[in-house]
Design an enzyme around this catalytic site. Structure first.
Site, PDB file in Angstrom:
ATOM      1  CB  SER A  11       5.241 -67.878  46.300  1.00  0.00           C
ATOM      2  OG  SER A  11       5.984 -67.127  47.241  1.00  0.00           O
ATOM      3  CG  HIS A  36       1.872 -69.117  49.074  1.00  0.00           C
ATOM      4  ND1 HIS A  36       1.242 -70.022  49.901  1.00  0.00           N
ATOM      5  CD2 HIS A  36       3.175 -69.100  49.478  1.00  0.00           C
ATOM      6  CE1 HIS A  36       2.114 -70.533  50.751  1.00  0.00           C
ATOM      7  NE2 HIS A  36       3.299 -69.982  50.527  1.00  0.00           N
ATOM      8  CG  ASP A  38       6.018 -67.524  51.062  1.00  0.00           C
ATOM      9  OD1 ASP A  38       5.556 -68.486  51.689  1.00  0.00           O
ATOM     10  OD2 ASP A  38       6.212 -67.537  49.835  1.00  0.00           O
ATOM     11  CG  MET A  40       9.783 -65.685  55.423  1.00  0.00           C
ATOM     12  SD  MET A  40      11.186 -65.902  54.300  1.00  0.00           S
ATOM     13  CE  MET A  40      10.402 -66.856  53.000  1.00  0.00           C
ATOM     14  CG  HIS A  69       3.830 -70.401  54.365  1.00  0.00           C
ATOM     15  ND1 HIS A  69       4.807 -70.846  53.500  1.00  0.00           N
ATOM     16  CD2 HIS A  69       4.023 -71.097  55.522  1.00  0.00           C
ATOM     17  CE1 HIS A  69       5.546 -71.769  54.095  1.00  0.00           C
ATOM     18  NE2 HIS A  69       5.096 -71.935  55.330  1.00  0.00           N
ATOM     19  CG  MET A  71       7.548 -69.880  56.722  1.00  0.00           C
ATOM     20  SD  MET A  71       8.357 -69.701  55.121  1.00  0.00           S
ATOM     21  CE  MET A  71       7.223 -68.556  54.351  1.00  0.00           C
ATOM     22  CG  MET A 139       7.117 -76.199  54.363  1.00  0.00           C
ATOM     23  SD  MET A 139       6.611 -74.875  53.246  1.00  0.00           S
ATOM     24  CE  MET A 139       8.193 -74.321  52.569  1.00  0.00           C
ATOM     25  CG  ASP A 177       5.548 -73.113  49.675  1.00  0.00           C
ATOM     26  OD1 ASP A 177       6.201 -72.694  48.709  1.00  0.00           O
ATOM     27  OD2 ASP A 177       5.296 -72.421  50.688  1.00  0.00           O
TER      28      ASP A 177
HETATM   29  C1  DX5 Z   1       9.775 -70.780  50.964  1.00  0.00           C
HETATM   30  C2  DX5 Z   1       8.397 -70.221  50.681  1.00  0.00           C
HETATM   31  C3  DX5 Z   1       7.914 -70.494  49.312  1.00  0.00           C
HETATM   32  C4  DX5 Z   1       8.754 -69.907  48.216  1.00  0.00           C
HETATM   33  C5  DX5 Z   1       8.633 -70.816  47.019  1.00  0.00           C
HETATM   34  O1  DX5 Z   1      10.086 -70.591  52.297  1.00  0.00           O
HETATM   35  O2  DX5 Z   1       7.460 -70.767  51.586  1.00  0.00           O
HETATM   36  O3  DX5 Z   1       6.548 -70.123  49.160  1.00  0.00           O
HETATM   37  O4  DX5 Z   1       8.379 -68.615  47.857  1.00  0.00           O
HETATM   38  O5  DX5 Z   1       9.513 -70.363  46.056  1.00  0.00           O
HETATM   39  P1  DX5 Z   1       9.934 -71.250  44.796  1.00  0.00           P
HETATM   40  O6  DX5 Z   1       8.690 -71.602  44.060  1.00  0.00           O
HETATM   41  O7  DX5 Z   1      10.832 -70.342  44.058  1.00  0.00           O
HETATM   42  O8  DX5 Z   1      10.630 -72.478  45.347  1.00  0.00           O
HETATM   43 ZN    ZN Z   2       5.231 -70.444  51.279  1.00  0.00          ZN
END
Ligand code: DX5
Ligand code: ZN
Length: 217
Positions: A11, A36, A38, A40, A69, A71, A139, A177
């Site tokens: 990620s 990956h 993320d 947000m 991903h 969010m 998740m 994840d």
């Molecule tokens: C959380 C994200 C993850 C995050 C994981 O909302 O979707 O992808 O980056 O981070 P670690 O591996 O540090 O838990």
């Molecule tokens: Zn993620």
């Protein structure tokens, strides 16, 4: 329990953003199968990360598939801005929008589609869509931030997904994840997950190649 090859998807959220290109190159060289991403929006989760311009920049330099991903509160509205640049788009089951049509739209635009389920959401919410997805993201932390602890009871969802996939003769990946490291990845693999997303464990490791290898075996 696991019939599919293990895929490791670091990620990018955990990288040093001052050195985004170098970080992507470093982690690809260390053996990342996918990256990956993320995204947000500050509405669906209590954090804002990055959006289409950064995803496009990563797409220009990446040599491995991009796993995005979302969010965000309105994946139906925003997926077209990401879809030309990435390989997979995962949307969440929790917001109020037309999930079935959005999954179809992502595939029609040429990407694969995933559906994500947050820890408090009952598994039944994703069941109607299992035959329309390429990936189910279970998740293992509450979405929004890297560096949180793995919520082990989510393994019940992973096992249920693997069971239904067999019963219905489906092929979707099962991705985990949040809080993934060599210990929790072993648990998730045992339960049937085959895609390991990890931010902190890989980007902050002394030896990223070793960290990736330990998530795989
Ligand atoms: C959380 C994200 C993850 C995050 C994981 O909302 O979707 O992808 O980056 O981070 P670690 O591996 O540090 O838990
Ligand atoms: Zn993620």
């Amino acid at each position: 329990m696991n019939s599919k090859p293990i895929i490791v998807a670091p990620s990018v959220l955990a990288c040093d953003f001052n050195r985004l290109e170098a970080e992507c190159v470093r982690i690809e060289k260390a053996g990342a199968d996918w990256l990956h991403l993320d995204v947000m929006d500050g509405h669906f989760v209590d954090n804002i990360s990055f959006g289409p311009p950064v995803v496009q920049s990563i797409a220009k330099i990446a040599t491995v598939p991009l796993d995005t991903h979302l969010m965000i509160e309105r994946p139906d509205h925003f997926f077209p801005r990401f879809v030309p640049y990435v390989n997979n788009i995962t949307i969440h089951v929790e917001p109020d929008y037309d999930i079935g049509n959005t999954l179809k739209g992502i595939r029609a635009a040429g990407a694969t589609c995933g559906l994500a389920i947050s820890p408090p959401t009952p598994f039944e919410k994703v069941e109607p869509y299992l035959d329309q997805i390429d990936l189910l993201l279970v998740m293992t932390v509450n979405p929004g931030f890297g560096g949180q602890s793995f919520i082990e009871p989510m393994m019940a969802k992973v096992m249920r997904a693997a069971q239904l996939r067999t019963e219905r003769a489906l092929e979707f990946h099962i991705e985990v994840d949040g809080g993934i490291n060599s210990n929790t990845a072993a648990i998730a693999r045992e339960c049937g997950a085959n895609v390991m997303v990890a931010g902190t464990d890989i980007f902050r490791a002394q030896d990223a190649a070793l960290a990736i290898e330990e998530l795989r075996e």
